[in-house]
Design a protein around this motif. Structure first.
Motif, mmCIF file in Angstrom:
data_model
loop_
_atom_site.group_PDB
_atom_site.id
_atom_site.type_symbol
_atom_site.label_atom_id
_atom_site.label_comp_id
_atom_site.label_asym_id
_atom_site.label_seq_id
_atom_site.Cartn_x
_atom_site.Cartn_y
_atom_site.Cartn_z
ATOM 1 N N GLY A 97 0.786 -1.226 0.000
ATOM 2 C CA GLY A 97 0.000 0.000 0.000
ATOM 3 C C GLY A 97 0.818 1.275 0.000
ATOM 4 O O GLY A 97 0.275 2.360 -0.227
ATOM 5 N N ARG A 98 2.119 1.156 0.289
ATOM 6 C CA ARG A 98 2.970 2.347 0.328
ATOM 7 C C ARG A 98 4.118 2.291 -0.677
ATOM 8 O O ARG A 98 4.570 3.329 -1.151
ATOM 9 C CB ARG A 98 3.551 2.536 1.734
ATOM 10 N N PHE A 99 4.604 1.111 -0.958
ATOM 11 C CA PHE A 99 5.729 0.948 -1.870
ATOM 12 C C PHE A 99 5.242 0.343 -3.183
ATOM 13 O O PHE A 99 4.322 -0.483 -3.207
ATOM 14 C CB PHE A 99 6.787 0.015 -1.269
ATOM 15 N N THR A 100 5.890 0.733 -4.272
ATOM 16 C CA THR A 100 5.571 0.174 -5.580
ATOM 17 C C THR A 100 6.865 -0.152 -6.316
ATOM 18 O O THR A 100 7.731 0.721 -6.461
ATOM 19 C CB THR A 100 4.745 1.153 -6.419
ATOM 20 N N ILE A 101 6.969 -1.380 -6.774
ATOM 21 C CA ILE A 101 8.122 -1.784 -7.581
ATOM 22 C C ILE A 101 7.712 -1.733 -9.043
ATOM 23 O O ILE A 101 6.592 -2.103 -9.410
ATOM 24 C CB ILE A 101 8.626 -3.189 -7.179
ATOM 25 N N SER A 102 8.616 -1.253 -9.882
ATOM 26 C CA SER A 102 8.339 -1.182 -11.306
ATOM 27 C C SER A 102 9.654 -1.311 -12.054
ATOM 28 O O SER A 102 10.735 -1.295 -11.449
ATOM 29 C CB SER A 102 7.644 0.136 -11.662
ATOM 30 N N ARG A 103 9.555 -1.409 -13.355
ATOM 31 C CA ARG A 103 10.781 -1.496 -14.135
ATOM 32 C C ARG A 103 10.590 -0.874 -15.502
ATOM 33 O O ARG A 103 9.481 -0.805 -16.029
ATOM 34 C CB ARG A 103 11.252 -2.944 -14.246
ATOM 35 N N ASP A 104 11.707 -0.423 -16.054
ATOM 36 C CA ASP A 104 11.755 0.144 -17.395
ATOM 37 C C ASP A 104 12.737 -0.711 -18.185
ATOM 38 O O ASP A 104 13.957 -0.586 -18.006
ATOM 39 C CB ASP A 104 12.204 1.604 -17.327
ATOM 40 N N ASP A 105 12.225 -1.569 -19.035
ATOM 41 C CA ASP A 105 13.093 -2.491 -19.766
ATOM 42 C C ASP A 105 14.022 -1.748 -20.722
ATOM 43 O O ASP A 105 15.148 -2.181 -20.957
ATOM 44 C CB ASP A 105 12.251 -3.503 -20.528
ATOM 45 N N ALA A 106 13.555 -0.650 -21.276
ATOM 46 C CA ALA A 106 14.391 0.115 -22.209
ATOM 47 C C ALA A 106 15.613 0.693 -21.500
ATOM 48 O O ALA A 106 16.675 0.832 -22.101
ATOM 49 C CB ALA A 106 13.580 1.226 -22.851
ATOM 50 N N LYS A 107 15.449 1.032 -20.225
ATOM 51 C CA LYS A 107 16.555 1.596 -19.441
ATOM 52 C C LYS A 107 17.249 0.528 -18.600
ATOM 53 O O LYS A 107 18.219 0.840 -17.904
ATOM 54 C CB LYS A 107 16.045 2.716 -18.540
ATOM 55 N N ASN A 108 16.741 -0.685 -18.639
ATOM 56 C CA ASN A 108 17.311 -1.766 -17.831
ATOM 57 C C ASN A 108 17.405 -1.365 -16.357
ATOM 58 O O ASN A 108 18.435 -1.576 -15.696
ATOM 59 C CB ASN A 108 18.683 -2.184 -18.360
#
Length: 120
Positions: free
Chosen positions: A66-77
């Motif tokens: 509810g407070r943290f979010t993990i994400s990723r940008d494959d183009a930027k690795n």
């Protein structure tokens, strides 16, 4: 050579936000699950969040939900950890890790860590 480099740590007031980044090289994000972990002074390291190699599954520690979010940008690795409503007890060195077991908490490759201090 496989490498993970964290950034984005710093001093933040309680209730504030930070976004941590984990830039990886030597592999692409669809190869390994990536985890974020932290170690507070005098405490054991604990897993905070992880994202699978497909990006299709994300897990969070109960304290982070509810407070943290993990994400990723494959183009930027690059993998990110957005942290909101930070609490003083979350002062720690935050690490990202690759080839990470989302259920075991073990990893093969580690970054050097970035320090987060939550204090007024």
């Amino acid at each position: 050579q496989l490498q993970l480099v964290e950034s984005g740590g710093g001093l933040v007031q309680p209730g504030g936000s930070l976004r941590l980044s984990c830039a990886v090289s030597g592999f692409t994000l669809d190869h390994y699950a990536i985890g974020w972990l932290r170690q507070a002074p005098g405490k054991e390291r604990e897993g905070v969040s992880c994202i699978t190699s497909s990006g299709g599954d994300r897990k969070y520690a109960e304290s982070a939900k509810g407070r943290f979010t993990i994400s990723r940008d494959d183009a930027k690795n690059t993998v990110y950890l957005q942290m909101n409503d930070l609490k003083p007890g979350e002062t720690a060195v935050y690490y990202c890790a690759a080839d990470y077991g989302c259920t075991t908490g073990e990893a093969k490759y580690w970054g050097q860590g970035t320090k987060v201090t939550v204090s007024s």
